[in-house]
Design a protein around this motif. Structure first.
Motif, short mmCIF file in Angstrom:
data_model
loop_
_atom_site.label_atom_id
_atom_site.label_comp_id
_atom_site.label_asym_id
_atom_site.label_seq_id
_atom_site.Cartn_x
_atom_site.Cartn_y
_atom_site.Cartn_z
N GLY A 32 -27.83 17.86 4.62
CA GLY A 32 -26.38 17.64 4.61
C GLY A 32 -25.89 16.91 3.38
N ARG A 33 -26.68 16.96 2.30
CA ARG A 33 -26.22 16.39 1.04
C ARG A 33 -25.03 17.22 0.55
NH1 ARG A 33 -26.92 11.52 -0.67
NH2 ARG A 33 -27.31 11.29 -2.88
N PRO A 34 -23.90 16.58 0.21
CA PRO A 34 -22.72 17.39 -0.14
C PRO A 34 -22.91 18.27 -1.38
CG PRO A 34 -22.12 15.10 0.28
CD PRO A 34 -23.62 15.15 0.26
N GLY A 84 -12.82 18.11 11.82
CA GLY A 84 -13.09 19.16 12.80
C GLY A 84 -12.89 18.69 14.23
N THR A 85 -13.16 17.42 14.48
CA THR A 85 -13.04 16.90 15.85
C THR A 85 -11.58 16.87 16.30
OG1 THR A 85 -14.99 15.57 15.40
CG2 THR A 85 -13.72 14.98 17.34
N ILE A 86 -10.71 16.37 15.43
CA ILE A 86 -9.27 16.37 15.73
C ILE A 86 -8.79 17.82 15.88
CG2 ILE A 86 -7.05 16.10 14.51
CD1 ILE A 86 -7.62 13.57 15.83
N PHE A 178 -13.31 29.13 19.94
CA PHE A 178 -14.63 28.99 19.31
C PHE A 178 -14.69 27.75 18.43
CE2 PHE A 178 -14.55 33.59 20.19
CZ PHE A 178 -15.72 33.67 20.92
N ASP A 179 -15.81 27.07 18.52
CA ASP A 179 -16.13 26.01 17.57
C ASP A 179 -16.91 26.71 16.46
OD1 ASP A 179 -17.43 24.06 16.11
OD2 ASP A 179 -17.67 22.70 17.80
N ALA A 180 -16.22 26.92 15.35
CA ALA A 180 -16.82 27.64 14.22
C ALA A 180 -17.13 26.66 13.09
CB ALA A 180 -15.86 28.74 13.76
N PHE A 202 -12.81 25.03 12.43
CA PHE A 202 -13.77 24.87 11.32
C PHE A 202 -13.86 23.38 10.94
CE2 PHE A 202 -12.38 29.19 11.28
CZ PHE A 202 -13.51 29.91 10.92
N SER A 203 -15.00 23.02 10.37
CA SER A 203 -15.15 21.64 9.87
C SER A 203 -15.45 21.69 8.38
CB SER A 203 -16.32 20.95 10.58
OG SER A 203 -16.72 19.80 9.85
N PHE A 204 -14.83 20.78 7.66
CA PHE A 204 -15.12 20.65 6.22
C PHE A 204 -15.63 19.24 5.93
CE2 PHE A 204 -11.35 23.51 6.67
CZ PHE A 204 -12.07 24.70 6.56
N ALA A 335 -35.95 15.34 7.46
CA ALA A 335 -35.71 16.44 8.41
C ALA A 335 -34.97 15.86 9.61
CB ALA A 335 -37.04 17.02 8.85
N ARG A 336 -34.09 16.68 10.21
CA ARG A 336 -33.28 16.20 11.34
C ARG A 336 -33.53 17.02 12.60
NH1 ARG A 336 -28.75 12.97 10.10
NH2 ARG A 336 -28.56 12.98 12.36
N ARG A 337 -33.37 16.36 13.74
CA ARG A 337 -33.62 17.05 15.02
C ARG A 337 -32.32 17.54 15.64
NH1 ARG A 337 -36.91 12.72 18.41
NH2 ARG A 337 -35.12 11.47 17.85
N1 T4K Z 1 -18.62 21.02 15.97
C1 T4K Z 1 -19.83 21.19 15.42
C2 T4K Z 1 -20.69 22.31 15.90
C3 T4K Z 1 -20.26 20.36 14.39
O1 T4K Z 1 -21.49 20.53 13.85
C4 T4K Z 1 -19.42 19.32 13.95
C5 T4K Z 1 -19.86 18.41 12.91
C6 T4K Z 1 -18.14 19.19 14.56
C7 T4K Z 1 -17.79 20.07 15.56
C8 T4K Z 1 -17.17 18.12 14.16
O2 T4K Z 1 -16.66 18.27 12.87
P1 T4K Z 1 -16.21 16.95 12.03
O3 T4K Z 1 -15.32 16.13 12.91
O4 T4K Z 1 -17.45 16.22 11.63
O5 T4K Z 1 -15.47 17.55 10.86
C9 T4K Z 1 -23.30 15.35 10.81
C10 T4K Z 1 -21.83 15.37 10.47
O6 T4K Z 1 -21.28 14.07 10.50
C11 T4K Z 1 -21.02 16.27 11.34
O7 T4K Z 1 -19.84 16.56 10.63
C12 T4K Z 1 -21.76 17.58 11.62
N2 T4K Z 1 -21.07 18.39 12.56
C13 T4K Z 1 -23.12 17.30 12.18
C14 T4K Z 1 -23.90 18.55 12.44
O8 T4K Z 1 -23.86 16.53 11.25
P2 T4K Z 1 -24.93 13.37 11.42
O9 T4K Z 1 -24.63 12.13 12.14
O10 T4K Z 1 -26.08 14.12 11.84
O11 T4K Z 1 -25.11 13.16 9.90
P3 T4K Z 1 -24.37 12.26 8.82
O12 T4K Z 1 -22.90 12.46 8.86
O13 T4K Z 1 -24.87 10.89 8.97
O14 T4K Z 1 -24.93 12.90 7.47
C15 T4K Z 1 -26.23 13.49 7.38
C16 T4K Z 1 -26.88 13.14 6.07
O15 T4K Z 1 -26.14 13.67 5.01
C17 T4K Z 1 -26.98 11.66 5.83
O16 T4K Z 1 -28.20 11.18 6.29
C18 T4K Z 1 -26.85 11.54 4.34
C19 T4K Z 1 -26.18 12.80 3.89
N3 T4K Z 1 -24.83 12.50 3.42
C20 T4K Z 1 -23.82 12.33 4.34
C21 T4K Z 1 -22.57 12.05 3.91
C22 T4K Z 1 -21.45 11.85 4.91
C23 T4K Z 1 -24.62 12.34 2.08
O17 T4K Z 1 -25.55 12.46 1.28
N4 T4K Z 1 -23.35 12.09 1.65
C24 T4K Z 1 -22.31 11.93 2.50
O18 T4K Z 1 -21.17 11.71 2.06
O19 T4K Z 1 -23.59 14.27 11.62
#
Ligand code: T4K
Length: 413
Positions: A32-34, A84-86, A178-180, A202-204, A335-337
């Motif tokens: 999830g690196r941007p 995406g949540t809102i 749908f949650d896309a 969608f989520s960005f 790696a993530r679970r």
């Molecule tokens: N529905 C589904 C099916 C989704 O997958 C998601 C979001 C949503 C709805 C909700 O959409 P949003 O409200 O988020 O727009 C992450 C994300 O936070 C989440 O957006 C995403 N899904 C989900 C699958 O993964 P975490 O808690 O696993 O990871 P997070 O945010 O701590 O980031 C992962 C890794 O990415 C970090 O360890 C480091 C890296 N990272 C993260 C950010 C934010 C960076 O390198 N730079 C950054 O700026 O949730």
């Protein structure tokens, strides 16, 4: 990011987890690196915003992004939101969902929370173990007089069984949304994913392959639904000043987020090409490792390949998914679970429905065997090769690895 050049592991004891040496990668490799587009273009847009002094509230960049996104989402109307949540919450509310709504438990917790937050009960449905998506046949068994809708999630960007869900929703007079969040620029039977159901979200988020720092959108063909959501995300303000005509919240996207989105959209094809190249590389490098399988994508459809998802079969691999994750993380491969442990095992759902796992056997199995590996612009072929070599080595030596891990955990008890 470079792999440690000359560290060739030949013995299990040399793995970083066992204290055998420095990790395979000097810096952490995240899932999830941007992916960031052209920095100069973004900064130019940032300057424009400051010059214009129009920072949020449906500014020109938000409007432009809203239009442009339709080419990647499908649907006729796109309403951008702060995340995406809102977007899920507003879409559910605008559709009039209440009572019970059927959702998969195998999803990011936001899908369930967006409902629960509005006092709608998420009723967790099991998934198809092959697609990881909600199983329509099980959906039907969960319908009660209180059910008002179904939220299908296109997990990893792979479409749900849209036809079966549409049919069920039609026959039971339920809303289908749908949650896309994973499925930007994905298609189903040649049509973009946002063309289905009453609305698609969608989520960005920064971790999505096309991000706006934080952001989300709802896409729909229904003009009335779109206008309702535009009101809802802006406190219910109608035209003119002081004119509140609806109950609303603040779900607006800001101009700086839209500027990031427009900039990233200019690179979206290159992000997808990189993801695809990474995917193919993982596919080659992971071939014929017993008990390790990489999920596949339908090559006849559009995909974004933003997730590299492995299923680990402990019987064949000789090692569990969790053991593998621990060893990889010690090598700085984070790696993530996803989506462990499943929404039904998280609060408040675990307390509300303590027996729900009995109805979710496939979800329970999947949450024990899936893991996600780094991809996107942050990795390259060399890094992927190194990650896969490590996985191959760990599986080849799984007997020794398991024994050693067991020894360590026994000595810590
Ligand atoms: N529905 C589904 C099916 C989704 O997958 C998601 C979001 C949503 C709805 C909700 O959409 P949003 O409200 O988020 O727009 C992450 C994300 O936070 C989440 O957006 C995403 N899904 C989900 C699958 O993964 P975490 O808690 O696993 O990871 P997070 O945010 O701590 O980031 C992962 C890794 O990415 C970090 O360890 C480091 C890296 N990272 C993260 C950010 C934010 C960076 O390198 N730079 C950054 O700026 O949730």
């Amino acid at each position: 990011m470079q792999a440690q050049e000359n560290r060739v592991i030949t013995k299990v004891e040399e793995l970083a987890f066992f204290g055998g040496g420095s990790p395979a990668f000097p810096d952490k490799l995240h899932v999830g690196r941007p992916n960031n587009g052209d920095k100069k273009r973004f900064l130019e847009r940032a300057e424009d915003i400051l010059e214009r002094c129009w920072l949020t509230n449906d500014g020109p960049y938000v409007n432009e992004l809203q239009q442009r996104l339709l080419d990647y989402t499908g649907g006729k109307h796109c309403v951008l939101m702060s995340n995406g949540t809102i977007a899920l919450e507003i879409a559910a509310r605008a559709l009039g969902l209440k009572g019970e709504v059927i959702v998969p438990s195998f999803t990011f917790v936001a899908t369930a929370h967006a409902l629960q937050w509005q006092e709608i009960t998420p009723v967790f449905c099991d998934v198809d173990p092959l697609t990881h998506n909600i199983d329509p046949y099980k959906v039907e068994q969960l319908i009660t007089p209180k059910t008002t809708g179904i939220v299908g999630v296109h997990v990893w960007g792979r479409p749900c069984n849209i036809e079966a869900l549409t049919d069920i929703a039609y026959r039971h007079n339920l809303k289908l949304m749908f949650d896309a969040a994973h499925a930007l620029r994905c298609s189903h039977q040649g049509q973009l994913i946002g063309d289905f159901g009453e609305a698609s979200v969608f989520s960005f988020h920064a971790t999505k392959f096309m991000h706006t720092f934080e952001g989300g959108a709802v896409v729909t063909d229904d003009a009335q639904l779109a206008s309702k959501m535009r009101l809802m995300k802006n406190f219910g303000f109608g035209p003119g000043y002081d004119n509140v005509i609806y109950s609303g919240t603040n779900g607006k996207m800001s101009e700086i987020c839209a500027a990031m989105g427009l900039t990233n959209l200019e690179s979206i094809n290159s992000f997808i090409d990189i993801n695809y190249d990474n995917y193919q590389h993982y596919q080659r490098e992971l071939s014929n490792i017993p008990g390790v399988s990489l999920i596949s994508y339908n090559e006849f459809e559009k995909n974004n390949y933003q997730y590299i998802i492995l299923e680990i079969d402990p019987e064949q691999a000789g090692i569990t998914r969790d053991q593998l994750v621990k060893i990889l993380q010690a090598e700085n491969i984070l790696a993530r679970r996803y989506f462990f442990p499943g929404c039904h095992n998280m609060e408040p759902y675990r307390s509300y429905f303590p027996n729900s796992k009995l109805l979710l056997p496939e979800t329970e199995r999947l949450t024990q065997k899936v893991l996600s590996l780094p991809t996107g612009t942050a990795v390259n072929n060399e890094i992927i090769r190194k990650i896969c070599q490590l996985i191959r080595f760990i599986v080849q030596k799984s007997d020794e690895v398991s024994k050693l891990m067991h020894k360590i955990s026994s000595s810590q008890m």
